[in-house]
Design an enzyme around this catalytic site. Structure first.
Site, PDB file in Angstrom:
ATOM      1  N   ARG A 127       0.837  -1.212   0.000  1.00 49.23           N
ATOM      2  CA  ARG A 127       0.000   0.000   0.000  1.00 49.23           C
ATOM      3  C   ARG A 127       0.868   1.258   0.000  1.00 49.23           C
ATOM      4  O   ARG A 127       2.004   1.260   0.482  1.00 49.23           O
ATOM      5  CB  ARG A 127      -0.947  -0.027   1.215  1.00 49.23           C
ATOM      6  CG  ARG A 127      -2.042  -1.071   1.037  1.00 49.23           C
ATOM      7  CD  ARG A 127      -2.894  -1.238   2.255  1.00 49.23           C
ATOM      8  NE  ARG A 127      -3.732  -0.072   2.528  1.00 49.23           N
ATOM      9  CZ  ARG A 127      -4.580  -0.016   3.540  1.00 49.23           C
ATOM     10  NH1 ARG A 127      -4.709  -1.030   4.367  1.00 49.23           N
ATOM     11  NH2 ARG A 127      -5.302   1.059   3.732  1.00 49.23           N
ATOM     12  N   GLN A 176      -4.758   9.807   3.681  1.00 50.17           N
ATOM     13  CA  GLN A 176      -4.158   9.566   4.999  1.00 50.17           C
ATOM     14  C   GLN A 176      -2.721  10.071   5.076  1.00 50.17           C
ATOM     15  O   GLN A 176      -2.232  10.425   6.147  1.00 50.17           O
ATOM     16  CB  GLN A 176      -4.176   8.059   5.314  1.00 50.17           C
ATOM     17  CG  GLN A 176      -5.575   7.534   5.582  1.00 50.17           C
ATOM     18  CD  GLN A 176      -5.616   6.021   5.644  1.00 50.17           C
ATOM     19  OE1 GLN A 176      -4.581   5.352   5.622  1.00 50.17           O
ATOM     20  NE2 GLN A 176      -6.819   5.470   5.700  1.00 50.17           N
ATOM     21  N   ASP A 320     -20.376   4.850   0.480  1.00 45.54           N
ATOM     22  CA  ASP A 320     -20.497   3.662   1.328  1.00 45.54           C
ATOM     23  C   ASP A 320     -21.948   3.418   1.731  1.00 45.54           C
ATOM     24  O   ASP A 320     -22.306   2.309   2.121  1.00 45.54           O
ATOM     25  CB  ASP A 320     -19.657   3.821   2.607  1.00 45.54           C
ATOM     26  CG  ASP A 320     -18.246   3.281   2.412  1.00 45.54           C
ATOM     27  OD1 ASP A 320     -17.979   2.675   1.359  1.00 45.54           O
ATOM     28  OD2 ASP A 320     -17.422   3.476   3.323  1.00 45.54           O
ATOM     29  N   LYS A 440     -15.805  -6.873   9.669  1.00 45.12           N
ATOM     30  CA  LYS A 440     -14.852  -5.859   9.201  1.00 45.12           C
ATOM     31  C   LYS A 440     -15.070  -4.521   9.917  1.00 45.12           C
ATOM     32  O   LYS A 440     -14.127  -3.850  10.310  1.00 45.12           O
ATOM     33  CB  LYS A 440     -14.984  -5.699   7.688  1.00 45.12           C
ATOM     34  CG  LYS A 440     -14.006  -4.674   7.158  1.00 45.12           C
ATOM     35  CD  LYS A 440     -13.785  -4.790   5.693  1.00 45.12           C
ATOM     36  CE  LYS A 440     -13.047  -3.580   5.242  1.00 45.12           C
ATOM     37  NZ  LYS A 440     -11.858  -3.627   4.626  1.00 45.12           N
TER      38      LYS A 440
END
Ligand code: DC
Length: 672
Positions: A127, A176, A320, A440
């Site tokens: 990542r 982030q 989402d 999750k």
């Protein structure tokens, strides 16, 4: 039917109670970093405990911070050190936790001469980290691969200088990377961060900036687009920082109002439309479709929807939650078109295709069709044609099994749809394959959903002064989602007001006429209903003075005072029901005997006289406990007694937790 599947039992009656929504992961991990960089202790409440937050907690502990987590209470106590990191070297494994990985890397750069070995899971090693590591390199901080060459990914050893300076970050791969740097800016004098490249997911950057301000260090952007902190320094410890419930998870409980019975009242505690999370944008969309939402102080109340209206909706910025509306669309009164969701085709699964496939399985027509979506992965919207009759036909011979594609959001949104009583006789019609995939983000989702079916429970807790009524009732209310009512405060409030007006206890007609002029009301603060006089909550310190302590039992013995409060106290049950609480716990001296004698759970608390005197002394209160008890239990009207049939609990040698567990067991039986 597959063995690993869960049959959803439709709601045959209203959904009620506090929705047990976990805290937001993004906020929990930011708050951990900010609290560790603050100058003292902060208690984080409503925290999420999941793999990613546990990783960050463990990392902070490994770095020498005192971080005390209480998973059952959802709290984390962090002792911040104002920017100091106790351990100058450590080995840290960040698993596959993106926030922990990025936030910690920037955080460690604050150590003046640190040497930290960082690694992550296989997936984390792939990542993006390069933007952050390059930015830190410009500040003199080296991230080196095991062979000594500059690293762009995990694993690496970070050699830090404690200085930041003017940084440029390419955060196009992940917002982030920018958020990580923004949070450490105030700790380094003169530091700034400028974005190098494309703009990034703004809702999350906004969240970071707002949280820096909440911890006392606002950031601002100058004309050149560089972020800086005009008053650098350590973050300020806030005694309690309330973590918002996860807004995406909350969307399922907003949707539940559309499918559960009329009179549903679902309370989303600490949910605010003006909160930090982009997905709070779901609430206004739901309201447009017919959701009846009421903002209460520190909560959102979801009532039964007026209808499930159709329309066109752009979910791009809060995608989402598109699945939450897409499933409800099968029950709508006109077609629902959802656009702006192309990017979700590369998430946990191809969410657009997965949704289309499962709705089609249920007999619902969608555009584009499954075949069209399979042929063209640039398609980015979904139009859903509601059809209850088609749903009934498909489920005529038993529940339709919904595939979830290892996607927690598929499982949860179809779980809500299955909660609708399609046949009107409670027959289940949907089963969810692999329900465990909700772990999750929301491992307890299906239990939390079932908890909304519980019966409203009334609990009374009576006992003498300092018998532990308040602490027991408060903790019980917190754990069970109940409204807490302390009737002692009612008597104290009236006593205070009467004393202020110059009334003595022997002036009965003056007391009666003063009481007639008093207007009683209620305000819900957190889990407690507080009495208001003339619209205001009396100051609690003024209600616990030696003067009030000395007079309250005498005023409480007057029939005029008791009658004035009896009706008010009984009305609290309807208040709790309307405000969406799972029940009510009312404490006092005559609650199980006079005020609510029909309550399902009635408790009488006792403790030895020594223990009670000690408790009051520990609270620093001048209070003649025995004398008050004598007056309270010998008065003519509604004396303090153990109500007939009540459960007696002597808590002299029991912990608060043990007492609350004992009562909780009785509550569970009553709620079934
Ligand atoms: O719970 P407390 O100590 O705050 O209560 C103060 C007084 O109020 C108590 O001594 C008697 C009175 N009271 C009452 O008479 N009936 C109740 N249900 C609650 C309190």
């Amino acid at each position: 039917m597959k063995s690993n599947s869960l049959v959803i039992q439709p709601f045959r009656s209203a959904a009620r109670g506090l929705a047990q929504v976990p805290g937001s992961k993004s906020i929990t991990n930011r708050a951990l970093i900010l609290a560790a960089l603050a100058d003292g202790e902060t208690l984080l409440t409503g925290a999420l405990f999941s793999r990613d937050t546990r990783i960050l907690i463990a990392a902070l502990q490994a770095l020498g911070f005192t971080v005390l987590a209480d998973e059952s209470a959802h709290t984390i106590k962090v002792h911040g050190l104002g920017g100091k990191i106790p351990q100058a070297s450590a080995k840290i494994h960040v698993g596959n936790a993106g926030t922990a990985a990025r936030f910690l890397t920037a955080f460690l750069a604050l150590a003046p001469q640190g040497r930290y070995e960082l690694d992550g899971d296989e997936a984390m090693r792939a990542r993006p980290m390069a933007g952050l590591l390059t930015a830190l390199r410009d500040a003199g901080c080296q991230a080196l691969k095991p062979d000594g060459s500059p690293a762009t990914h995990f694993p690496f050893t970070l050699h830090t200088t404690g200085k930041l300076g003017a940084l440029k970050v390419d955060a196009s791969a992940s917002s982030q990377l920018l958020s990580a740097l923004l949070m450490v800016l105030p700790l380094s004098n003169g530091a700034s961060v400028k974005l190098d490249g494309a703009t990034v997911s703004e809702p999350f950057v906004d969240m970071t900036v707002k949280m820096c301000a909440q911890f006392g260090r606002p950031l601002s952007k100058n004309a050149e687009g560089a972020w800086r902190c005009s008053q650098p320094g350590a973050y300020k410890a806030t005694s309690t920082y309330v973590i918002e419930p996860d807004a995406t998870a909350a969307s399922y409980f907003i949707a539940l109002g559309a499918v559960a019975g009329a009179d549903s009242r679902i309370r989303l505690r600490h949910y605010s439309a003006e909160g930090l999370q982009g997905d709070t944008a779901f609430a206004p969309v739901a309201a447009q479709c017919g959701a009846v939402l009421e903002s209460a102080p520190d909560a959102l109340l979801v009532k039964s929807w007026r209808k499930i209206g159709g329309g066109d909706f752009d979910f791009n910025a809060f995608s989402d939650t598109f699945l939450t509306l897409a499933t409800l669309a099968g029950l709508a009164d006109s077609p629902v078109k959802i656009c702006g969701i192309g990017h979700t085709r590369k998430q946990e699964t191809d969410r657009v295709l997965a949704m289309a496939t499962e709705l089609t399985r249920l007999g619902i027509r969608v555009e584009p069709t499954v075949a069209q979506l399979q042929a063209d992965d640039s398609l980015s919207s979904l139009k859903i044609y509601p059809d209850r009759e088609a749903l009934r036909q498909k489920a005529a011979h038993g529940p339709v099994s919904i595939h979830t594609y290892e996607d927690h959001r598929m499982a949860m949104s179809f779980g809500i749809l299955g909660s609708y009583d399609l046949f009107g006789d409670g027959r289940p019609w949907i089963s969810i394959e692999d329900p465990g995939c909700t772990s999750k983000t929301f491992p307890t989702f299906f239990t939390a959903l079932a908890a909304q079916k519980s019966k409203f429970v009334t609990i009374t807790i009576d006992g003498g002064a300092a018998s532990g009524k308040s602490s027991t009732s408060r903790l019980l209310a917190e754990r069970q989602g109940l409204l807490h009512v302390d009737t002692g405060l009612h008597y104290r409030s009236l006593t205070h007001a009467l004393l202020q007006a110059g009334a003595r206890v022997d002036q009965v007609s003056l007391v009666e006429s003063l009481l007639q002029k008093i207007s009683l009301g209620s305000q819900i603060i957190g889990q407690s209903s507080r009495l208001t006089l003339g619209g205001k909550i009396p100051d609690e310190a003024a209600l616990r003075t030696p003067e009030v302590n000395a007079a309250v039992s005498q005023f409480a013995a007057l029939p005029a005072v008791r009658n004035c409060l009896l009706h008010y106290q009984r009305s609290q049950v309807a208040l709790a029901q309307n405000a969406g609480f799972a029940g009510i716990v009312m404490e006092g001296r005559d609650i199980g005997s006079v005020v609510l004698p029909q309550a399902e759970v009635r408790i009488f608390l006792e403790a030895s006289p020594e223990a009670r005197t000690q408790r009051r002394a520990a609270e620093g209160q001048a209070d003649a406990v025995a004398q008050r008890d004598h007056l309270d239990s010998t008065r003519k009207m509604a004396p303090l007694i153990c109500p007939p049939g009540a459960t007696r609990i002597d808590n002299t040698t029991l912990s608060l937790n043990e007492v609350v567990q004992q009562i909780s067991a009785l509550v569970h039986t009553a709620a079934r």
